[in-house]
Design an enzyme around this catalytic site. Structure first.
Site, mmCIF file in Angstrom:
data_model
loop_
_atom_site.group_PDB
_atom_site.id
_atom_site.type_symbol
_atom_site.label_atom_id
_atom_site.label_comp_id
_atom_site.label_asym_id
_atom_site.label_seq_id
_atom_site.Cartn_x
_atom_site.Cartn_y
_atom_site.Cartn_z
ATOM 1 N N GLY A 30 0.776 -1.239 0.000
ATOM 2 C CA GLY A 30 0.000 0.000 0.000
ATOM 3 C C GLY A 30 0.802 1.281 0.000
ATOM 4 O O GLY A 30 0.282 2.318 0.430
ATOM 5 N N ASN A 32 1.653 3.008 -2.624
ATOM 6 C CA ASN A 32 0.966 3.922 -3.549
ATOM 7 C C ASN A 32 -0.306 4.474 -2.927
ATOM 8 O O ASN A 32 -0.604 5.655 -3.073
ATOM 9 C CB ASN A 32 0.630 3.206 -4.864
ATOM 10 N N VAL A 106 -11.894 -6.940 -10.657
ATOM 11 C CA VAL A 106 -12.930 -5.954 -10.332
ATOM 12 C C VAL A 106 -14.267 -6.496 -10.848
ATOM 13 O O VAL A 106 -14.378 -6.871 -12.011
ATOM 14 C CB VAL A 106 -12.612 -4.586 -10.979
ATOM 15 N N ASN A 120 -5.978 1.885 -13.175
ATOM 16 C CA ASN A 120 -5.012 0.943 -12.604
ATOM 17 C C ASN A 120 -3.608 1.450 -12.901
ATOM 18 O O ASN A 120 -3.396 2.196 -13.855
ATOM 19 C CB ASN A 120 -5.207 -0.425 -13.266
ATOM 20 N N HIS A 122 0.316 -0.129 -13.559
ATOM 21 C CA HIS A 122 1.072 -1.367 -13.777
ATOM 22 C C HIS A 122 2.558 -1.010 -13.867
ATOM 23 O O HIS A 122 2.913 -0.045 -14.537
ATOM 24 C CB HIS A 122 0.591 -2.049 -15.055
HETATM 25 C C1 GAR Z 1 2.979 -1.291 -7.650
HETATM 26 O O1 GAR Z 1 4.285 -1.294 -8.186
HETATM 27 C C2 GAR Z 1 1.950 -1.442 -8.734
HETATM 28 O O2 GAR Z 1 2.351 -0.878 -9.946
HETATM 29 C C3 GAR Z 1 1.876 -2.943 -8.848
HETATM 30 O O3 GAR Z 1 1.915 -3.408 -7.546
HETATM 31 C C4 GAR Z 1 2.761 -2.536 -6.786
HETATM 32 C C5 GAR Z 1 2.036 -2.223 -5.498
HETATM 33 O O4 GAR Z 1 2.921 -1.579 -4.612
HETATM 34 N N1 GAR Z 1 0.672 -3.341 -9.531
HETATM 35 C C6 GAR Z 1 0.626 -4.412 -10.316
HETATM 36 O O5 GAR Z 1 1.577 -5.145 -10.501
HETATM 37 C C7 GAR Z 1 -0.729 -4.656 -10.964
HETATM 38 N N2 GAR Z 1 -0.614 -5.629 -12.003
HETATM 39 P P1 GAR Z 1 2.372 -0.868 -3.303
HETATM 40 O O6 GAR Z 1 1.449 -1.865 -2.606
HETATM 41 O O7 GAR Z 1 3.557 -0.558 -2.489
HETATM 42 O O8 GAR Z 1 1.627 0.348 -3.730
#
Ligand code: GAR
Length: 208
Positions: A30, A32, A106, A120, A122
């Protein structure tokens, strides 16, 4: 002016005064989600009103609690069926949904209720290194294994298929010869922190 026009104007003004509500969906650490919550703290127009997860142990729930944002964790069945998620969105008057490391699907009823209002992020330059199973460190490992010279982030709308929604924004960073999945992840995360909140803000406010 026609009575209906008066009413529409009134609603638009009230909408503007009340601002826009965001929900964040996240499954893991979490960082982000926290960055986005902090970005909108004190913002009169946009606020993060709710954090939802599909994993009870997700650290994002702890972060939300510390930051004073209400959160909930729904079961696998509730995510699959969707109505409970939609009910929470309605109750919290959510206008826009931000996925930040959200690994469940979702529900279709949400896609229908929020057309072009679910985004989203990625951690690669899609369409490269996307699709089922491609998330978090798996993406960075695959980028390194393929000998790529650059990686980056993709912000996209979501649709029924993993990582195939329309692309809104991409930002690149180099892949360095001595990178490990962790060092590359840190560089990609830095791009995420810089761009995701700003792009979300523009989308929510109709500036993009
Ligand atoms: C992020 O790097 C995001 O881009 C990725 O998961 C991470 C979450 O980090 N998302 C994906 O890979 C979706 N396919 P966080 O929990 O520290 O925000």
């Amino acid at each position: 002016m026609h009575i209906f026009a008066h009413f529409s104007l009134f609603c638009a003004q009230i909408g503007g005064i009340m601002g826009k509500n965001i929900a964040i969906f996240a499954s893991g650490n979490g960082t982000n989600a926290e960055n986005i919550i902090r970005y909108f703290q004190g913002n009169g127009e946009v606020r993060v009103k709710l954090v939802l997860s599909n994993r009870r142990s997700a650290f994002v729930l702890e972060r939300a609690a510390r930051l004073g944002v209400p959160s909930a964790c729904l079961t696998k069945e509730e995510w699959a069926e969707g109505e409970a998620v939609l009910a929470l969105m309605k109750e919290a008057e959510i206008d826009f949904i931000v996925l930040a490391g959200f690994l469940a699907r979702v529900p279709d009823c949400l896609l229908q209720a929020y057309p072009d209002k679910i985004v989203n992020i990625h951690p690669s330059l899609l369409p490269k290194f996307g699709g089922k199973g491609m998330y978090g460190e798996h993406v960075h490992e695959a980028v390194l294994a393929a000998g790529e010279q650059e990686s980056g982030i993709t912000i996209q709308y979501i649709n029924e298929r993993y990582d195939e929604g329309a692309i809104i924004c991409q930002q690149k960073c180099p892949v360095l010869p001595d990178d490990t999945p962790d060092t590359l992840a840190a560089r990609v995360h830095a791009l995420e922190y810089e761009y995701y909140p700003r792009v979300v803000e523009q989308l929510v406010l109709g500036q993009r």
